[in-house]
Structures are given as C-alpha cells and as structure tokens.
Motif scaffolding. Structure first.
Motif, PDB file in Angstrom:
ATOM      1  N   TYR A 295     -60.132 -48.539  13.090  1.00  0.00           N
ATOM      2  CA  TYR A 295     -61.315 -48.568  13.952  1.00  0.00           C
ATOM      3  C   TYR A 295     -62.557 -48.928  13.135  1.00  0.00           C
ATOM      4  N   LYS A 296     -63.522 -49.532  13.796  1.00  0.00           N
ATOM      5  CA  LYS A 296     -64.833 -49.748  13.203  1.00  0.00           C
ATOM      6  C   LYS A 296     -65.656 -48.479  13.423  1.00  0.00           C
ATOM      7  N   GLU A 297     -66.045 -47.844  12.342  1.00  0.00           N
ATOM      8  CA  GLU A 297     -66.793 -46.594  12.490  1.00  0.00           C
ATOM      9  C   GLU A 297     -68.126 -46.813  13.194  1.00  0.00           C
ATOM     10  N   LEU A 300     -67.385 -46.415  16.801  1.00  0.00           N
ATOM     11  CA  LEU A 300     -67.146 -45.016  17.154  1.00  0.00           C
ATOM     12  C   LEU A 300     -68.456 -44.234  17.164  1.00  0.00           C
ATOM     13  N   ARG A 328     -54.510 -45.694  19.948  1.00  0.00           N
ATOM     14  CA  ARG A 328     -55.780 -45.819  20.662  1.00  0.00           C
ATOM     15  C   ARG A 328     -56.557 -44.506  20.581  1.00  0.00           C
ATOM     16  N   SER A 392     -65.222 -53.440  18.120  1.00  0.00           N
ATOM     17  CA  SER A 392     -63.829 -53.027  18.307  1.00  0.00           C
ATOM     18  C   SER A 392     -62.926 -54.227  18.545  1.00  0.00           C
ATOM     19  N   SER A 396     -59.452 -55.137  16.341  1.00  0.00           N
ATOM     20  CA  SER A 396     -58.154 -54.912  16.981  1.00  0.00           C
ATOM     21  C   SER A 396     -57.657 -56.095  17.794  1.00  0.00           C
ATOM     22  N   ILE A 414     -60.524 -47.210  23.263  1.00  0.00           N
ATOM     23  CA  ILE A 414     -60.711 -48.126  22.137  1.00  0.00           C
ATOM     24  C   ILE A 414     -59.365 -48.252  21.440  1.00  0.00           C
ATOM     25  N   ALA A 416     -56.616 -49.221  18.602  1.00  0.00           N
ATOM     26  CA  ALA A 416     -56.527 -49.250  17.149  1.00  0.00           C
ATOM     27  C   ALA A 416     -56.012 -50.608  16.689  1.00  0.00           C
TER      28      ALA A 416
END
Length: 423
Positions: A295-297, A300, A328, A392, A396, A414, A416
């Motif tokens: 994931y892109k922090e 998040l 996910r 995201s 992914s 979202i 993964a």
C-alpha cells in the motif's frame, strides 16, 4: 455540599434535604429499592429505564434510589447491597436504553427522619444530545411524572436534536464536560501565532460553548481533539481494527485486533501503525534489497484522516471499522453521504459534514515523519479522495472502490499490490 466519610459521600446540604421533603418535580424522582439477595426486584428494570430516558430526553434530572416516592421517607439501601444496585443501574443505562445513557452514579449517605445517616444511590442524568428509546417507548418528563411522547412531540424533538446532527453536531456541547477537562498542550495546537489560550479564544474556535442551561461545556470537536480521553464522553468515537490472515472475515483467522482511541490525530497515527504491524512487505534482492510495500502510506494517511474528519458523530454506538485482509483493506465509515454526493462523485466534489472538526484539523500539526509532505493533518482543498484513488491505483493497478451500505455507512476498499514475481 458533599464531604467524605470512610469512603462514602455524605450529602449534608440542608437545601437537598428540604428538596426531598418537597417531593418529586420535573428534575427529581424517588425510587424505593426492594431486593431479593443481590437482585433488585423493585423498581422494575423497564420502569427505571423509562425514567432515565425521560430525563435524558428532557432537561435532565436526578433519581434518588432509597427514598419512598409517596411518603418521601428516606429508607436507604443496605450498605452491603450498594455495589449490586450500582451494577444494576449501570447495566440498564448500557443495555436497556438506545442509544445508551452515560449517567453519573454516586453512593451517598443522607440523614433520615431520625437524624441517622443511611446510604442511598443518586443517579444524575444530563440533557442528552440524542433522543432515547427505552422498553416502554419514547418518554419525556412532565412535572413529577414521565409521559410517553405523542407522535407530534416526538417528531419535534427529533427535529430539534437532529438540526445539529447534519451540519452542526460537531459544535454541540457535550453533557458532563467542563472547560477544566481540556488539556492545555492539546488545545494550544490550534492557536495562531502562539496566541494565549483564553476563554474568549476557545469560544471563538467553538471548542467551548454554553449548553441549553448556559453552562459552559466542551463541544464534540473540542472533546475529540483537545481532551486526553475523548472516549470518556464519546465512547463510540474510535476505530475498531481487525487483521485477518487470509481474504475472508473469519474470527478463526484473526491475527490482531485493537480498539484505537485517543484524539483524532492519534487515531490516524495508530491506524497507520496497525497496518505497518500487520502487513508483510515482500522484497527482492538484486545488488541490494528492494522492498515492495502493498500500500501507499500516503493514500492510507488520507483515508484515515477523511474517516475521522467526515464520519457522522451523531450516530451513537457506530464506530469506524478497519479490516485488513491479505489482498485488501476495508474501511467502514459511519454516515450517509450528504446532499447529492454519490460514491462516484466523491473525487469531483467536496462536502464537509463536520465543518468545525475540519477547520481544527487544518490547524493541527502532524509529526514531521508522518505528514507525507503536509504540515497540517487536513488540507482544505479537498484533494484527499483523488490522492487515495491515484496513489493506490499506481501501486496495485486497481482503483479503490467506494460503496454506500444501507444509506448509513460508506465502505472504502483499497487493494493490495501483488508481490513481485520471483526471478
């Protein structure tokens, strides 16, 4: 006036004694307590729940357990049964009334007609932010009696208390709070140019506001961002996080679970920490080790900030839910979409359910290591959703999905990123 005596509070106010002798009124109720062992046989659970909700739906009030209502005789409660009666009251507040009531339950000693100190239990209920339903229906207090509300009165009460639910709930004064509950270090974060924290500035920021009785209280936004333990007053204002080992929601596959509380900025930080702790980061080794986070922090971060900023805090009992699976992440945010917003138009339009919370988050600094290039937790430009979608999708190859569930909860999925192929 209350004083301590061997761990018991003694009510020695002559005014209170006279008030008991004057009898019940719109804010005072007496109940005789009958017991069979540790079990309360009178009043009944349903009747007591109706009395509590009637006060909460009105201006608030006090119930004294251990006083005969008709004769006003102070009978007391056996001292070895006080804990059992207190637990009985607390259970009714939590389980028999929807939404639950946060009453102030105190053990007191007061003088009876023979000038002997006898123990009683005093239950104080404040005017609520919500409309409460008890086993008998919806009640209000009229004089010294509770009355079920007719449809027209109930509709007006819902309208009155829901006016703030949609656009101004976050500015509503929270019953039971006082300005002294504010934490100075947390509050000072919102001052411009190191301005002094004063009652005037706190009122201008709407961190403090007067309730219906002109008593200064902390607002919902103030509680969520300027007190050390917001869940003391808003227990549901938290994130329930669960991590699963696979792709299905199965209790047997849980690997971690946590209720994330604290201030809203702390909830964002701890939600990110929960993800970091429970994801596996695949890596490949060429000349050096290269990691491929799923994931892109930054995405998040924006998702969690949006969740705490825009959820519907008027939905008592509803919590933000974070579910992490192997493929996910699912985030459930209480509240329907406002106005004409739809899941498909979120990235094009902006609407703030909680204007005050958003404005305070826009003043709230983020830690240097966790701001992703941002100085403050919230950006008023409304680019959070585009960042979530674009960042995201880059990692992914799948676009996150927004879905409205039962017109009362927004779900964000979202996906993964797949681990890199082995060489």
């Amino acid at each position: 006036m209350l004083v301590e005596s061997d761990g018991m509070m003694i009510e020695n106010s002559e005014a209170f004694a006279r008030k008991i002798q004057l009898g019940e009124d719109s804010t005072l109720e007496f109940k005789r307590v009958l017991l069979a062992g540790d079990r309360v046989t009178a009043p009944t659970r349903d009747d007591f729940a109706d009395e509590l909700s009637a006060f909460a739906n009105g201006r608030g009030g006090t119930i004294v357990l251990g006083v005969e209502d008709k004769t006003r005789e102070i009978l007391g409660i056996p001292i070895d049964r006080l804990d059992a009666v207190e637990d009985w009251v607390r259970t009714i507040c939590n389980d028999s009334i929807k939404p639950s009531i946060d009453a102030d339950i105190r053990k007191l000693e007061i003088l009876d007609s023979a000038s002997k100190l006898v123990p009683v239990i005093r239950v104080d209920v404040e005017r609520s932010l919500f409309v409460h339903k008890s086993p008998g229906g919806y009640f209000r207090r009229i004089g010294s009696a509770k009355r079920e509300m007719p449809p027209d009165v109930l509709a007006r009460l819902f309208q009155e208390r829901s006016q703030s639910r949609v656009i101004r709930f976050d500015e509503s004064p929270v019953p039971g709070t006082t300005p002294s509950d504010l934490d100075s270090a947390l509050t000072s974060r919102f001052m411009r140019d190191d301005a002094e924290v004063t009652d005037n500035t706190l009122r201008k920021l709407r961190i403090i506001a007067d309730d219906a009785n002109d008593v200064p209280r902390i607002t919902v936004s103030g509680v969520l961002l300027s007190t050390r333990a917001p869940q003391q007053w808003l227990s549901y204002a938290e994130i329930q996080a669960v991590a699963y080992v696979g792709e299905q929601r199965d209790r047997r596959d849980q690997i971690d679970a946590r209720d994330i509380g604290g201030t809203l900025d702390q909830q964002v930080e701890q939600a990110l920490h929960f993800i970091r702790r429970n994801i596996k980061i695949p890596a490949r080794k060429h000349m050096m080790r290269v990691e491929y986070p799923p994931y892109k922090e930054r995405a998040l971060f924006e998702a969690f900030v949006n969740a705490v900023a825009h959820r519907d805090y008027s939905m008592a009992g509803a919590r933000i839910r974070l579910h992490l699976f192997s493929d996910r992440l699912e985030l459930y945010v209480p509240g329907a979409l406002s106005n004409t917003l739809t899941p498909d138009s979120l990235y094009l339009r902006q609407y703030n359910r909680n204007e005050l919370i958003v404005s305070l988050l826009a003043r709230c600094p983020v830690p240097e290591e966790g701001g992703f290039g941002r100085s403050f937790l919230m950006d008023r430009r409304g680019d959070g959703v585009p960042i979530i979608l674009n960042e995201s999708r880059k990692i992914s190859g799948k676009t996150p999905e927004y879905t409205l569930i039962d017109e009362s909860e927004l779900r964000l999925v979202i996906w993964a990123a797949l681990p890199p192929n082995k060489p």
